[in-house]
Design an enzyme around this catalytic site. Structure first.
Site, PDB file in Angstrom:
ATOM      1  N   ASP A   1       4.704   4.408   8.467  1.00  0.00           N
ATOM      2  CA  ASP A   1       3.637   4.505   7.551  1.00  0.00           C
ATOM      3  C   ASP A   1       3.418   3.216   6.674  1.00  0.00           C
ATOM      4  O   ASP A   1       4.139   2.144   7.020  1.00  0.00           O
ATOM      5  CB  ASP A   1       4.069   5.643   6.423  1.00  0.00           C
ATOM      6  CG  ASP A   1       3.000   5.706   5.438  1.00  0.00           C
ATOM      7  OD1 ASP A   1       2.058   5.882   5.535  1.00  0.00           O
ATOM      8  OD2 ASP A   1       3.540   5.947   4.133  1.00  0.00           O
ATOM      9  N   SER A   2       2.234   3.367   5.667  1.00  0.00           N
ATOM     10  CA  SER A   2       2.070   1.928   5.080  1.00  0.00           C
ATOM     11  C   SER A   2       3.033   1.769   4.070  1.00  0.00           C
ATOM     12  O   SER A   2       3.308   0.598   3.248  1.00  0.00           O
ATOM     13  CB  SER A   2       0.767   2.046   4.170  1.00  0.00           C
ATOM     14  OG  SER A   2       0.536   3.031   3.338  1.00  0.00           O
TER      15      SER A   2
ATOM     16  N   CYS B   1       0.830   8.664   8.642  1.00  0.00           N
ATOM     17  CA  CYS B   1      -0.055   7.787   8.068  1.00  0.00           C
ATOM     18  C   CYS B   1      -1.318   8.428   8.605  1.00  0.00           C
ATOM     19  O   CYS B   1      -1.931   8.157   9.553  1.00  0.00           O
ATOM     20  CB  CYS B   1       0.117   6.395   7.861  1.00  0.00           C
ATOM     21  SG  CYS B   1      -1.248   5.596   7.076  1.00  0.00           S
TER      22      CYS B   1
ATOM     23  N   GLU C   1       3.316   4.946  -5.037  1.00  0.00           N
ATOM     24  CA  GLU C   1       4.076   3.816  -4.555  1.00  0.00           C
ATOM     25  C   GLU C   1       4.580   3.160  -6.023  1.00  0.00           C
ATOM     26  O   GLU C   1       5.696   2.321  -5.923  1.00  0.00           O
ATOM     27  CB  GLU C   1       3.324   2.608  -3.915  1.00  0.00           C
ATOM     28  CG  GLU C   1       2.939   3.205  -2.634  1.00  0.00           C
ATOM     29  CD  GLU C   1       4.046   2.948  -1.464  1.00  0.00           C
ATOM     30  OE1 GLU C   1       4.845   2.159  -1.856  1.00  0.00           O
ATOM     31  OE2 GLU C   1       3.885   3.938  -0.634  1.00  0.00           O
TER      32      GLU C   1
ATOM     33  N   CYS D   1      -3.194  12.711   3.201  1.00  0.00           N
ATOM     34  CA  CYS D   1      -2.473  11.553   3.185  1.00  0.00           C
ATOM     35  C   CYS D   1      -1.088  11.885   2.937  1.00  0.00           C
ATOM     36  O   CYS D   1      -0.849  12.771   2.202  1.00  0.00           O
ATOM     37  CB  CYS D   1      -2.844  10.664   1.835  1.00  0.00           C
ATOM     38  SG  CYS D   1      -2.037   9.426   1.418  1.00  0.00           S
TER      39      CYS D   1
ATOM     40  N   HIS E   1       1.209  10.525   1.368  1.00  0.00           N
ATOM     41  CA  HIS E   1       1.860  10.435   0.227  1.00  0.00           C
ATOM     42  C   HIS E   1       1.548  11.555  -0.614  1.00  0.00           C
ATOM     43  O   HIS E   1       2.390  11.596  -1.759  1.00  0.00           O
ATOM     44  CB  HIS E   1       0.914   9.146  -0.650  1.00  0.00           C
ATOM     45  CG  HIS E   1       1.641   7.819  -0.033  1.00  0.00           C
ATOM     46  ND1 HIS E   1       1.350   7.231   0.998  1.00  0.00           N
ATOM     47  CD2 HIS E   1       2.365   6.970  -0.816  1.00  0.00           C
ATOM     48  CE1 HIS E   1       1.804   6.060   1.289  1.00  0.00           C
ATOM     49  NE2 HIS E   1       2.322   5.887   0.145  1.00  0.00           N
TER      50      HIS E   1
HETATM   51  N1  DGL Z   1       0.127   7.637   3.462  1.00  0.00           N
HETATM   52  C1  DGL Z   1      -0.887   6.974   4.099  1.00  0.00           C
HETATM   53  C2  DGL Z   1      -1.824   8.153   4.628  1.00  0.00           C
HETATM   54  O1  DGL Z   1      -1.254   9.211   5.011  1.00  0.00           O
HETATM   55  C3  DGL Z   1      -1.279   5.728   3.682  1.00  0.00           C
HETATM   56  C4  DGL Z   1      -1.995   5.814   2.230  1.00  0.00           C
HETATM   57  C5  DGL Z   1      -2.071   4.222   2.033  1.00  0.00           C
HETATM   58  O2  DGL Z   1      -1.557   3.335   2.588  1.00  0.00           O
HETATM   59  O3  DGL Z   1      -3.378   3.911   1.542  1.00  0.00           O
HETATM   60  O4  DGL Z   1      -3.032   7.907   4.673  1.00  0.00           O
END
Ligand code: DGL
Length: 267
Positions: free
Chosen positions: A10-11, A73, A152, A184, A186
């Site tokens: 993931d990011s 992600c 984050e 997402c 997150h």
């Molecule tokens: N968690 C990621 C997603 O599912 C990335 C969120 C991001 O880096 O902006 O999109």
């Protein structure tokens, strides 16, 4: 039988929600997690750039010898799943299709809300995935760029998060969605706030459990499950701030995040 780890990336820390579900479903499997926190968040970046990051990280994980890759992600899945699948030797799973399937199965009124990053929403990947399963479903999407920054930063509740969530969800709720895709990885970390704002009549769908099920199916069919005679190992790698990764990793995943290695990816 295949003793190699599963690679998940993931990011940043969002993909740990997927890792947690995989660990729960497959407690005997080793996992190598990569968080690209030097370049994340991805959500407001250009799609082509995110695709490039995904290709680079997948190649890195393949070189480490993983047996399967999960792009945990939505932004990277939307931007580059097909290209990563084309380039990799190992199977590669994304998170969009499983989330879409969960939503189509859960909705009663066939009005589905999708929230995600700008990259995910503008790619229309969820719209396509949902319509591939139910062409008659109505999809209302909204990009929620600030939510990843809260997560984050370790802020997963409180009035600031709640106010933003309220602002983002208002138009979707006005349209009567009964199902909301957390598009997402997150967002499950703030699902308590999202659920409170959305209210009881709205089912929240996140792809983590669906993805874990798909990982299991893939490994079982290929005969790739570990035999479980030795305990699994967990390896955490990041591209940016190690201390922050350990701190957030412990909060969001647990004590398994003992140490994090930092790597520079070849440009
Ligand atoms: N968690 C990621 C997603 O599912 C990335 C969120 C991001 O880096 O902006 O999109």
């Amino acid at each position: 039988m295949n003793e190699a780890p599963i690679g998940i990336f993931d990011s940043g820390v969002g993909g740990l929600t997927v890792m947690k579900a995989v660990m729960h479903r497959l407690p005997g499997e080793s996992i190598c997690y990569f968080g690209d926190n030097a370049r994340g968040p991805y959500g407001s970046r250009d799609i082509g750039e995110i695709r490039g990051f995904a290709l680079e990280i997948a190649a890195f994980l393949e070189d480490l010898g993983v047996k399967l890759i999960v792009i945990a992600c939505n932004s990277a899945t939307s931007a580059g799943l097909l290209e990563v699948q084309r380039r990799c030797r190992v199977p590669v799973l994304g998170v969009v299709e499983p989330g879409a399937r969960g939503a189509v199965q859960a909705t009663h009124n066939r009005r589905i809300g999708v929230i995600g990053t700008r990259a995910t929403i503008s790619s229309r990947a969820y719209l396509r995935a949902i319509h591939a399963l139910d062409a008659g479903a109505t999809v209302h999407s909204r990009a929620c760029p600030s939510l990843v920054d809260f997560v984050e930063g370790g802020e997963v509740e409180g009035p600031r998060v709640e106010e933003e969530v309220r602002r983002y969800l208002a138009p979707l709720l006005r349209r009567g969605v009964d199902t909301l895709v957390l598009g997402c990885t997150h967002y499950p970390l703030i699902s308590k706030v999202i659920g409170d704002v959305a209210g009881e009549g709205v089912s929240l769908i996140s792809s983590d459990w669906e993805v874990a099920r798909e990982v299991e199916e893939n490994l079982v069919r290929r005969g790739y499950l570990r035999d479980g005679t030795s305990p699994p190992s967990y390896r955490f790698i990041c591209s940016g701030d190690k201390e922050q990764s350990i701190k957030l990793g412990r909060i969001f995943l647990g004590p398994e995040v003992e140490k994090v290695e930092k790597v520079e990816l070849p440009a």
